[in-house]
Motif scaffolding. Structure first.
Motif, PDB file in Angstrom:
ATOM      1  N   MET A   1       0.851  -1.166   0.000  1.00 34.50           N
ATOM      2  CA  MET A   1       0.000   0.000   0.000  1.00 34.50           C
ATOM      3  C   MET A   1       0.898   1.230   0.000  1.00 34.50           C
ATOM      4  N   LYS A   2       0.579   2.165  -0.894  1.00 33.22           N
ATOM      5  CA  LYS A   2       1.330   3.416  -0.991  1.00 33.22           C
ATOM      6  C   LYS A   2       0.354   4.569  -0.803  1.00 33.22           C
ATOM      7  N   ILE A   3       0.460   5.257   0.346  1.00 33.54           N
ATOM      8  CA  ILE A   3      -0.434   6.359   0.661  1.00 33.54           C
ATOM      9  C   ILE A   3       0.211   7.670   0.235  1.00 33.54           C
ATOM     10  N   THR A   4      -0.538   8.445  -0.554  1.00 28.53           N
ATOM     11  CA  THR A   4      -0.111   9.782  -0.932  1.00 28.53           C
ATOM     12  C   THR A   4      -1.188  10.757  -0.473  1.00 28.53           C
ATOM     13  N   TYR A   5      -0.842  12.038  -0.454  1.00 27.42           N
ATOM     14  CA  TYR A   5      -1.757  13.067   0.036  1.00 27.42           C
ATOM     15  C   TYR A   5      -1.899  14.146  -1.029  1.00 27.42           C
ATOM     16  N   ARG A   6      -3.137  14.609  -1.171  1.00 24.68           N
ATOM     17  CA  ARG A   6      -3.390  15.693  -2.116  1.00 24.68           C
ATOM     18  C   ARG A   6      -4.592  16.496  -1.657  1.00 24.68           C
ATOM     19  N   LYS A   7      -4.688  17.707  -2.185  1.00 26.13           N
ATOM     20  CA  LYS A   7      -5.822  18.553  -1.837  1.00 26.13           C
ATOM     21  C   LYS A   7      -7.090  18.050  -2.514  1.00 26.13           C
ATOM     22  N   PHE A   8      -8.192  18.219  -1.805  1.00 21.26           N
ATOM     23  CA  PHE A   8      -9.522  17.890  -2.303  1.00 21.26           C
ATOM     24  C   PHE A   8      -9.880  18.830  -3.448  1.00 21.26           C
ATOM     25  N   GLU A   9     -10.424  18.267  -4.512  1.00 24.63           N
ATOM     26  CA  GLU A   9     -10.883  19.043  -5.669  1.00 24.63           C
ATOM     27  C   GLU A   9     -12.334  18.672  -5.960  1.00 24.63           C
ATOM     28  N   GLU A  10     -12.997  19.506  -6.733  1.00 26.60           N
ATOM     29  CA  GLU A  10     -14.410  19.255  -7.018  1.00 26.60           C
ATOM     30  C   GLU A  10     -14.632  17.888  -7.667  1.00 26.60           C
ATOM     31  N   LYS A  11     -13.663  17.381  -8.418  1.00 24.20           N
ATOM     32  CA  LYS A  11     -13.803  16.056  -9.047  1.00 24.20           C
ATOM     33  C   LYS A  11     -13.935  14.938  -8.012  1.00 24.20           C
ATOM     34  N   ASP A  12     -13.511  15.205  -6.761  1.00 23.43           N
ATOM     35  CA  ASP A  12     -13.578  14.222  -5.683  1.00 23.43           C
ATOM     36  C   ASP A  12     -14.895  14.282  -4.914  1.00 23.43           C
ATOM     37  N   LEU A  13     -15.768  15.187  -5.297  1.00 20.43           N
ATOM     38  CA  LEU A  13     -16.929  15.524  -4.491  1.00 20.43           C
ATOM     39  C   LEU A  13     -17.817  14.331  -4.143  1.00 20.43           C
ATOM     40  N   GLU A  14     -18.179  13.513  -5.087  1.00 21.67           N
ATOM     41  CA  GLU A  14     -19.118  12.424  -4.801  1.00 21.67           C
ATOM     42  C   GLU A  14     -18.514  11.399  -3.832  1.00 21.67           C
ATOM     43  N   THR A  15     -17.250  11.065  -4.019  1.00 22.27           N
ATOM     44  CA  THR A  15     -16.595  10.137  -3.090  1.00 22.27           C
ATOM     45  C   THR A  15     -16.478  10.765  -1.708  1.00 22.27           C
ATOM     46  N   PHE A  16     -16.132  12.052  -1.667  1.00 25.00           N
ATOM     47  CA  PHE A  16     -15.997  12.758  -0.403  1.00 25.00           C
ATOM     48  C   PHE A  16     -17.327  12.760   0.358  1.00 25.00           C
ATOM     49  N   ILE A  17     -18.417  13.018  -0.356  1.00 23.85           N
ATOM     50  CA  ILE A  17     -19.746  13.026   0.266  1.00 23.85           C
ATOM     51  C   ILE A  17     -20.089  11.648   0.821  1.00 23.85           C
ATOM     52  N   VAL A  67      -8.858   7.077   0.889  1.00 24.07           N
ATOM     53  CA  VAL A  67      -8.978   6.282   2.109  1.00 24.07           C
ATOM     54  C   VAL A  67      -9.048   7.142   3.368  1.00 24.07           C
ATOM     55  N   GLY A  68      -8.855   8.440   3.220  1.00 24.14           N
ATOM     56  CA  GLY A  68      -8.926   9.334   4.369  1.00 24.14           C
ATOM     57  C   GLY A  68      -9.293  10.735   3.931  1.00 24.14           C
ATOM     58  N   THR A  69     -10.069  11.402   4.770  1.00 27.97           N
ATOM     59  CA  THR A  69     -10.495  12.772   4.463  1.00 27.97           C
ATOM     60  C   THR A  69     -10.241  13.671   5.667  1.00 27.97           C
ATOM     61  N   SER A  70     -10.159  14.943   5.374  1.00 23.99           N
ATOM     62  CA  SER A  70     -10.051  15.963   6.406  1.00 23.99           C
ATOM     63  C   SER A  70     -10.761  17.197   5.878  1.00 23.99           C
ATOM     64  N   GLY A  71     -11.083  18.110   6.760  1.00 19.50           N
ATOM     65  CA  GLY A  71     -11.710  19.338   6.299  1.00 19.50           C
ATOM     66  C   GLY A  71     -11.527  20.459   7.301  1.00 19.50           C
ATOM     67  N   MET A  72     -11.402  21.667   6.775  1.00 15.44           N
ATOM     68  CA  MET A  72     -11.275  22.849   7.618  1.00 15.44           C
ATOM     69  C   MET A  72     -12.143  23.948   7.008  1.00 15.44           C
ATOM     70  N   TYR A  73     -13.089  24.426   7.824  1.00  9.96           N
ATOM     71  CA  TYR A  73     -13.963  25.524   7.432  1.00  9.96           C
ATOM     72  C   TYR A  73     -13.437  26.781   8.097  1.00  9.96           C
ATOM     73  N   PHE A  74     -13.402  27.869   7.385  1.00 13.28           N
ATOM     74  CA  PHE A  74     -12.914  29.119   7.948  1.00 13.28           C
ATOM     75  C   PHE A  74     -14.080  30.057   8.211  1.00 13.28           C
ATOM     76  N   VAL A  75     -14.164  30.539   9.437  1.00 17.83           N
ATOM     77  CA  VAL A  75     -15.196  31.504   9.822  1.00 17.83           C
ATOM     78  C   VAL A  75     -14.504  32.673  10.509  1.00 17.83           C
ATOM     79  N   GLU A  76     -15.226  33.764  10.622  1.00 18.62           N
ATOM     80  CA  GLU A  76     -14.669  34.932  11.289  1.00 18.62           C
ATOM     81  C   GLU A  76     -15.664  35.473  12.295  1.00 18.62           C
ATOM     82  N   LYS A  77     -15.165  35.732  13.494  1.00 21.30           N
ATOM     83  CA  LYS A  77     -15.939  36.334  14.573  1.00 21.30           C
ATOM     84  C   LYS A  77     -15.279  37.660  14.921  1.00 21.30           C
ATOM     85  N   PRO A  78     -15.940  38.477  15.706  1.00 22.91           N
ATOM     86  CA  PRO A  78     -15.232  39.666  16.189  1.00 22.91           C
ATOM     87  C   PRO A  78     -13.981  39.215  16.956  1.00 22.91           C
TER      88      PRO A  78
END
Length: 153
Positions: A1-17, A67-78
């Motif tokens: 098994m060879k694990i690589t990492y890349r940024k999520f793109e819209e083409k990955d959307l259905e699998t990500f969901i 095989v793995g997902t992550s996510g970060m949402y950015f919000v702003e407060k005072p």
């Protein structure tokens, strides 16, 4: 098994969901309605405006299977004293396929999205952790805050 990492793109959307729904079910969600349209809309909008970022773990030996997902949402407060920028990263969608757990994938994904939050200018990162995730986050340096409360509308 060879694990690589890349940024999520819209083409990955259905699998990500699909993986997001697996995660929610594993965490105990029992609701029975189609969440896919709302997730699809959300991710498309926030990927486009830069307020959402995700890294994926991919098994190159298994046909580039995500095989793995992550996510970060950015919000702003005072701004406040412990976060003078007011920018907050909300960590979500941390999920590793059960067949790939205990290989360091979640730690690597976590590190990558935390770096994204730092680059965005966030002063803090927050998460509501599942029981399974608490050790991962405390080992990384997250501190449990017992003050989190929620009001369902």
């Amino acid at each position: 098994m060879k694990i690589t990492y890349r940024k999520f793109e819209e083409k990955d959307l259905e699998t990500f969901i699909e993986m997001r729904i697996r995660q929610l079910r594993e965490e105990g969600a029992t609701e029975d309605f189609d969440l896919k349209p709302a997730l699809r809309d959300y991710y498309k909008r926030h990927l486009a405006d830069g307020t959402y970022v995700s890294w994926l773990a991919v098994d190159s030996d298994a046909g580039n299977k995500i095989v793995g997902t992550s996510g970060m949402y950015f919000v702003e407060k005072p701004p406040y004293f412990s976060c003078p920028s007011g920018k907050i990263g909300l960590l979500s969608s941390m999920f590793t396929d059960p067949n790939y757990r205990r290989l360091g994938i979640a730690s690597e994904l976590l590190d990558r999205v935390v770096k994204e939050a730092r680059a965005y200018g966030c002063g803090t990162v927050q998460i509501t952790a599942s029981d399974m995730g608490v050790l991962l986050y405390t080992n990384y340096g997250f501190i449990k805050n017992g003050n989190f409360m929620q009001f369902k509308l």
